[in-house]
Write a protein that holds these residues in place. Structure first.
Motif, PDB file in Angstrom:
ATOM      1  N   ARG A 224       0.899  -1.137   0.043  1.00  0.00           N
ATOM      2  CA  ARG A 224       0.106   0.010   0.119  1.00  0.00           C
ATOM      3  C   ARG A 224       0.842   1.217  -0.187  1.00  0.00           C
ATOM      4  O   ARG A 224       1.815   1.519   0.858  1.00  0.00           O
ATOM      5  N   THR A 225       0.735   2.078  -0.961  1.00  0.00           N
ATOM      6  CA  THR A 225       1.445   3.438  -0.979  1.00  0.00           C
ATOM      7  C   THR A 225       0.299   4.427  -1.051  1.00  0.00           C
ATOM      8  O   THR A 225      -0.846   4.279  -0.976  1.00  0.00           O
ATOM      9  N   ARG A 226       0.718   5.696  -1.015  1.00  0.00           N
ATOM     10  CA  ARG A 226      -0.436   6.758  -1.173  1.00  0.00           C
ATOM     11  C   ARG A 226      -1.237   6.677  -2.450  1.00  0.00           C
ATOM     12  O   ARG A 226      -2.438   6.990  -2.222  1.00  0.00           O
ATOM     13  N   LEU A 227      -0.610   6.306  -3.360  1.00  0.00           N
ATOM     14  CA  LEU A 227      -1.437   6.342  -4.750  1.00  0.00           C
ATOM     15  C   LEU A 227      -1.950   4.623  -5.245  1.00  0.00           C
ATOM     16  O   LEU A 227      -2.687   4.744  -6.060  1.00  0.00           O
ATOM     17  N   GLU A 228      -1.207   3.830  -4.801  1.00  0.00           N
ATOM     18  CA  GLU A 228      -1.671   2.426  -5.071  1.00  0.00           C
ATOM     19  C   GLU A 228      -1.745   1.531  -3.865  1.00  0.00           C
ATOM     20  O   GLU A 228      -1.422   1.676  -2.737  1.00  0.00           O
ATOM     21  N   ARG A 229      -2.544   0.410  -4.005  1.00  0.00           N
ATOM     22  CA  ARG A 229      -2.895  -0.446  -2.984  1.00  0.00           C
ATOM     23  C   ARG A 229      -3.064  -1.776  -3.754  1.00  0.00           C
ATOM     24  O   ARG A 229      -3.814  -1.932  -4.971  1.00  0.00           O
TER      25      ARG A 229
ATOM     26  N   VAL B  84      -1.230 -11.266   4.892  1.00  0.00           N
ATOM     27  CA  VAL B  84      -0.345 -11.182   6.232  1.00  0.00           C
ATOM     28  C   VAL B  84       0.760 -10.208   6.325  1.00  0.00           C
ATOM     29  O   VAL B  84       0.879  -9.785   7.407  1.00  0.00           O
ATOM     30  N   ILE B  85       1.325 -10.216   5.015  1.00  0.00           N
ATOM     31  CA  ILE B  85       2.726  -9.330   5.073  1.00  0.00           C
ATOM     32  C   ILE B  85       2.098  -8.053   4.118  1.00  0.00           C
ATOM     33  O   ILE B  85       1.923  -8.168   3.204  1.00  0.00           O
ATOM     34  N   GLU B  86       2.112  -6.901   4.934  1.00  0.00           N
ATOM     35  CA  GLU B  86       1.676  -5.737   4.126  1.00  0.00           C
ATOM     36  C   GLU B  86       2.924  -4.777   4.167  1.00  0.00           C
ATOM     37  O   GLU B  86       3.169  -4.377   5.406  1.00  0.00           O
ATOM     38  N   VAL B  87       3.316  -4.223   3.059  1.00  0.00           N
ATOM     39  CA  VAL B  87       4.323  -3.467   3.044  1.00  0.00           C
ATOM     40  C   VAL B  87       3.836  -2.050   2.627  1.00  0.00           C
ATOM     41  O   VAL B  87       2.950  -2.006   1.682  1.00  0.00           O
ATOM     42  N   ILE B  88       4.194  -1.079   3.304  1.00  0.00           N
ATOM     43  CA  ILE B  88       3.820   0.103   3.203  1.00  0.00           C
ATOM     44  C   ILE B  88       4.696   1.084   3.342  1.00  0.00           C
ATOM     45  O   ILE B  88       5.891   0.986   3.987  1.00  0.00           O
ATOM     46  N   THR B  89       4.597   2.515   2.821  1.00  0.00           N
ATOM     47  CA  THR B  89       5.574   3.783   2.896  1.00  0.00           C
ATOM     48  C   THR B  89       5.060   4.041   4.438  1.00  0.00           C
ATOM     49  O   THR B  89       4.101   3.934   4.880  1.00  0.00           O
ATOM     50  N   GLU B  90       6.455   4.754   4.568  1.00  0.00           N
ATOM     51  CA  GLU B  90       6.360   5.225   6.215  1.00  0.00           C
ATOM     52  C   GLU B  90       5.115   6.221   6.706  1.00  0.00           C
ATOM     53  O   GLU B  90       4.672   5.830   7.707  1.00  0.00           O
TER      54      GLU B  90
ATOM     55  N   ILE C 112      -1.194  13.192 -10.349  1.00  0.00           N
ATOM     56  CA  ILE C 112      -1.976  14.553  -9.773  1.00  0.00           C
ATOM     57  C   ILE C 112      -3.690  14.125  -9.652  1.00  0.00           C
ATOM     58  O   ILE C 112      -4.190  14.287  -8.641  1.00  0.00           O
ATOM     59  N   ARG C 113      -4.193  13.443 -10.622  1.00  0.00           N
ATOM     60  CA  ARG C 113      -5.405  12.988 -10.648  1.00  0.00           C
ATOM     61  C   ARG C 113      -5.788  11.775  -9.783  1.00  0.00           C
ATOM     62  O   ARG C 113      -6.782  11.752  -9.193  1.00  0.00           O
ATOM     63  N   GLN C 114      -4.693  10.980  -9.701  1.00  0.00           N
ATOM     64  CA  GLN C 114      -5.123  10.120  -8.721  1.00  0.00           C
ATOM     65  C   GLN C 114      -4.995  10.547  -7.340  1.00  0.00           C
ATOM     66  O   GLN C 114      -5.948   9.938  -6.328  1.00  0.00           O
ATOM     67  N   GLY C 115      -3.924  11.356  -6.985  1.00  0.00           N
ATOM     68  CA  GLY C 115      -4.260  11.968  -5.699  1.00  0.00           C
ATOM     69  C   GLY C 115      -5.186  12.616  -5.235  1.00  0.00           C
ATOM     70  O   GLY C 115      -6.064  12.801  -4.078  1.00  0.00           O
ATOM     71  N   ALA C 116      -5.862  13.741  -6.314  1.00  0.00           N
ATOM     72  CA  ALA C 116      -6.842  14.510  -6.283  1.00  0.00           C
ATOM     73  C   ALA C 116      -8.055  13.358  -5.910  1.00  0.00           C
ATOM     74  O   ALA C 116      -9.042  13.690  -5.055  1.00  0.00           O
ATOM     75  N   LYS C 117      -8.296  12.150  -6.575  1.00  0.00           N
ATOM     76  CA  LYS C 117      -9.078  11.153  -6.210  1.00  0.00           C
ATOM     77  C   LYS C 117      -9.413  10.973  -4.922  1.00  0.00           C
ATOM     78  O   LYS C 117     -10.518  10.816  -4.293  1.00  0.00           O
ATOM     79  N   ILE C 118      -8.004  10.469  -4.270  1.00  0.00           N
ATOM     80  CA  ILE C 118      -8.118  10.045  -2.962  1.00  0.00           C
ATOM     81  C   ILE C 118      -8.597  11.143  -1.971  1.00  0.00           C
ATOM     82  O   ILE C 118      -9.458  10.889  -1.096  1.00  0.00           O
ATOM     83  N   TYR C 119      -8.223  12.275  -2.127  1.00  0.00           N
ATOM     84  CA  TYR C 119      -8.610  13.502  -1.189  1.00  0.00           C
ATOM     85  C   TYR C 119     -10.079  13.819  -1.530  1.00  0.00           C
ATOM     86  O   TYR C 119     -10.955  13.972  -0.616  1.00  0.00           O
ATOM     87  N   ARG C 120     -10.592  13.722  -2.670  1.00  0.00           N
ATOM     88  CA  ARG C 120     -11.911  13.948  -2.771  1.00  0.00           C
ATOM     89  C   ARG C 120     -12.797  13.037  -2.143  1.00  0.00           C
ATOM     90  O   ARG C 120     -13.975  13.253  -1.584  1.00  0.00           O
ATOM     91  N   ASN C 121     -12.567  11.633  -2.291  1.00  0.00           N
ATOM     92  CA  ASN C 121     -13.024  10.599  -1.561  1.00  0.00           C
ATOM     93  C   ASN C 121     -13.025  10.745   0.042  1.00  0.00           C
ATOM     94  O   ASN C 121     -14.038  10.662   0.682  1.00  0.00           O
ATOM     95  N   ARG C 122     -12.081  11.186   0.442  1.00  0.00           N
ATOM     96  CA  ARG C 122     -11.737  11.423   1.963  1.00  0.00           C
ATOM     97  C   ARG C 122     -12.802  12.567   2.472  1.00  0.00           C
ATOM     98  O   ARG C 122     -13.313  12.602   3.283  1.00  0.00           O
ATOM     99  N   LEU C 123     -12.991  13.577   1.458  1.00  0.00           N
ATOM    100  CA  LEU C 123     -13.547  14.842   2.009  1.00  0.00           C
ATOM    101  C   LEU C 123     -15.085  14.572   1.371  1.00  0.00           C
ATOM    102  O   LEU C 123     -16.114  15.197   1.609  1.00  0.00           O
TER     103      LEU C 123
END
Length: 802
Positions: free
Chosen positions: A88-93, A100-106, A479-490
């Motif tokens: 899982r990263t900010r733009l991908e999952r 069981v093992i989930e690799v994530i950014t900090e 940018i469109r991916q990031g905007a989509k994430i924030y739009r969903n959170r909002l």
């Protein structure tokens, strides 16, 4: 039956039993040190999964490394990513219920902790490449340790690195160091004969080293450069090179990253940032060429901004980079600096937490429920940076004046954006404006899609996002991916964006409101300091702008939007101070009001207008504060002021009626008596005596008249007392004092009184504070003189007898 995994022959395998013995009991921590290429990133999580210690979170410093590590582990299991191993990263999952093992950014671990403070179901958290000391990693480790010491004592924590500062880690984690010597292939290290003084010279020097290495050594080449600009220039310099030249950095599309990581029939030269330094194997590499520089965030103390600085790497980083050449066979590392310079390099990188802006960290700690100072950081954050972060968070509305988290601050933390961008996205409750704020936030989190040479006008970036003008396609896609994430959170989804970008940017950067000054393109900033647009930028015609990106060096404004002072966001408008000054129209004498709206160091609005009937009394009173002499200060009024001033020597509770003191409060004591008046001429008719007397209580006025009377009652009549001099004086013709054998007293004798005996012509015969002594001494001479001049008047020898 427990599944037995067949690990490749990895150097780290030899110490897995010792590591598992340490971590099998609940609540145990460990520090694992293994050289580059030892396989710790993939083998250790798989071994822990096989040991059945529960769900594992593996933190990686970069998106590319997280994705690559998950794909490698899934491949070893013979599964697709998203099964037992996901990432899982900010733009991908790619995760599922089976993961069981989930690799994530900090940064995602901090967000997860704030959303789920117990890390439900997680048995172990692994901090990979902990030596890099990113701010997010230090914060996540501090919160995880705090969780372990409180709510989750059974949680296991493992820190892994090839070159960690083990002493600090072992003390913090209360854990031993488990070290693997590894079986890395030998790497022959070569140093240059001269140092490259700046990163500006890197591309040509690097290209020269690449061409020489292609001739002298076999295998693919991995080149370390500080950033994308140097990569592009080096790639251009290597045109017609007898090898496939490929860039590798975090902003590349996934397909382009995979292309760089994959071996080809043709020899390749991979031009990489620090992304390839750790947790990532670039197959086929036998040669590493290291420029010796890195990009790192650094707080500029003068501007309060964090900027990406180009810095020399540490010896530990040089070791990490050189190790890339020995992962799959003997290799060569070519360092573009001298051995002498190498000996002078810092042993380890300076932790980001000591050099960057800390508002995100302070907000996360407040949302966690602890002060920064109480959490177990490897290195305590600097006191000054923490104080500055709290000031910014207070300005943004995230903290109250006592430093406590506000409801807005909790919402900001939930958004998982930097505090400035979170404040912007929550500045409006209208869905179209929140959608616009989400788009703006996504643009600011990525590289400028129009490049450094475009106008600073932020509206152009929004046009590029909307497809109206051309821009970097890969960047716009992110940018469109990031905007989509924030739009969903909002909760605004695909709502069409609309609103004022300038007002939203002002909510994020209240300290960077720019007001034009002097030559076009020069701006004074609300938080202090200044900024400048390019002399050719069309935006320079804007009187007021909200600055979103400002270079600390040179104060060049990179991104900004026009701002309307009348359309500020509520949180910013509330911080504006409205100051009103009043004056008079020189022609009519009518009262004028000057209203100024201030924000920090700026005057956003300045207008002058006639006071209306409702506001006129207050405005008139305020205008008179600097013109009190133009009112009718009669002798009676001045004597009242003086009497009260004398009384204040005895009783300080009396009001101060001096003009200086009265000028400071004209709106309180004078305005009520100016009702219906609109100009100076009318105000001059005001009787000040009853107004000033009313400033005393009834009891004070009665006592004043008793102890400091206006008149002195004598057998021959009453005499006026003048209190305006250094001491009170009662003046009258000498005959008025006949029959008085002692000087009358004021305030029970506490205030001295002088008597002025005058001739029939009104000239002083004597001034004395001892009437009895004068009668029996100096009076004889005065009597002889007065009898000669004024024979018709009575001049007795013993005037005290009457």
């Amino acid at each position: 039956m427990t599944e037995r995994l067949a690990f490749p022959d990895l150097p780290v395998s030899e110490m897995l039993p010792a590591l598992l013995d340490r971590l099998r009991p609940e609540g145990r921590n460990a520090v694992l040190v293994a050289p580059p290429g030892a396989g710790k990133t993939t083998a250790v999580p798989l071994a822990l999964m096989q040991a059945g210690i529960g769900k594992i979170l593996l933190l990686e410093p970069r998106r590319l490394a997280a994705r690559a590590a998950a794909m490698r582990m899934a491949d070893l299991l013979g599964e697709a990513v998203g099964g037992r191993v996901g990432f899982r990263t900010r733009l991908e999952r790619a995760v599922s219920d089976r993961t069981v093992i989930e690799v994530i950014t900090e940064g995602l671990l901090t967000s997860r902790l704030l959303a789920d403070p117990g890390l439900t179901g997680v048995g172990c958290v692994i901090f990979d490449e902990v030596h890099e000391r990113a701010q997010e990693a230090d914060l996540a480790l501090a919160l995880t340790l705090d969780l372990q010491r409180g709510l989750r004592p059974e949680l296991r924590i493992l820190a892994m690195s090839a070159t960690a500062e083990t002493q600090k880690l072992t003390e913090l984690l209360n854990a031993p160091v488990i070290e693997s010597d590894g079986k890395m292939f030998p790497v022959e290290v070569h140093h240059a004969r001269r140092d490259i003084p700046t990163a500006r010279e890197l591309p040509e020097e690097t290209a020269r080293a690449v061409r020489a290495a292609l001739v002298a050594h076999p295998g693919d080449i991995l080149v370390f450069l500080p950033g994308m600009a140097e990569i592009r220039r080096t790639q251009a310099t290597l045109d017609n090179c007898p090898a496939l030249v490929l860039p590798l950095h975090g902003d590349l599309p996934v397909a382009a990253q995979d292309l760089a990581l994959r071996q080809h029939e043709q020899r390749r030269v991979v031009l990489a940032t620090s992304i390839a330094e750790t947790s990532l194997t670039v197959p086929g590499v036998r040669i590493v060429i290291d420029g010796g520089f890195r990009r790192a965030p650094k707080l500029d103390g003068a501007s309060g901004l964090t900027r990406l600085a180009t810095l020399r790497i540490s010896r530990a980083a040089a070791t990490q980079r050189s190790g890339r050449a020995g992962r799959q066979g003997p290799g060569v590392a070519i360092r573009l600096w001298t051995e002498a310079l190498h000996r002078g390099l810092a042993l380890f990188e300076t932790p980001e937490i000591l050099e960057a802006e800390l508002s995100g960290l302070v907000l996360a700690c407040a949302a966690w429920g602890e002060a920064v100072e109480t959490l177990p950081f490897i290195d305590p954050p600097p006191v000054g940076a923490v104080k500055g972060a709290r000031t910014l968070l207070t300005d943004l509305g995230a903290l109250d004046e006592s430093g406590r988290l506000t409801p807005l601050g909790r919402e900001m933390a939930r958004l998982r954006a930097t505090p400035r961008l979170a404040a912007m996205m929550l500045a409006s409750d209208k869905k179209p404006e929140r959608a616009l704020a989400a788009d703006i936030a996504a643009i600011l989190e990525e590289r400028d899609p129009l490049g450094r040479d475009a106008s600073a006008d932020f509206l152009l970036r929004l046009d590029a996002l909307a497809g109206k003008i051309e821009g970097d396609r890969a960047g716009l896609s992110r940018i469109r991916q990031g905007a989509k994430i924030y739009r969903n959170r909002l909760g605004v989804g695909s709502v069409p964006a609309s609103g004022d970008p300038g007002a939203l940017l002002a909510a994020a950067f209240p300290d960077r409101i720019g007001q034009a000054r002097g030559e076009p393109g020069s701006y004074r900033l609300s938080g202090g300091g200044s900024g400048a647009l390019s002399p050719t930028d069309p935006l320079r015609r804007s009187r007021l702008i909200a600055v979103a990106a400002l270079e600390a060096k040179g104060n060049r404004i990179r991104l900004a939007a026009p701002l309307d002072a009348e359309a500020l966001p509520p949180v910013l408008a509330a911080r504006c101070a409205i100051a009103r000054e009043s004056g008079f129209d020189p022609g009519t004498g009518g009262v004028l009001v000057r209203e100024r709206m201030r924000l920090g160091a700026l005057v956003l609005a300045d207008r002058t207008f006639p006071a209306d009937a409702l506001d006129a009394p207050a405005a008139l009173a305020k205008a008179l504060a600097t013109r009190l002499d133009q009112l009718d200060w009669t002798e009676t009024v001045q004597n009242l002021q003086a009497r009260v001033a004398v009384m204040r020597r005895i009783d300080t509770t009396y009001p101060d009626l001096a003009k200086e003191a009265l000028a400071a409060g004209t709106e309180e004591w004078l305005a009520p008596y100016l009702a219906g008046m609109t100009n100076l001429r009318e105000a001059r008719a005001v009787d000040l005596y009853p107004i000033l007397r009313a400033l005393m209580t009834h009891e004070q006025a009665v006592r004043l008249d008793k102890e400091l009377p206006v008149e002195l009652r004598l057998p021959k009549g009453t005499i006026h007392i003048d209190y305006t001099g250094p001491v009170p004086v009662a003046s009258a013709r000498a005959q008025a004092f006949y029959g008085v054998d002692a000087t009358p007293t004021l305030a029970g004798g506490r205030i001295p009184l002088q008597l002025a005996l005058l001739s029939p012509a009104g000239r002083p015969v004597a001034i004395t504070a001892d009437l009895a002594g004068f009668w029996r001494g100096g009076w004889a001479d005065a009597r002889r003189d007065m009898r000669g001049r004024y024979p018709k008047h009575d001049w007795p020898e013993e005037p005290w007898r009457g």
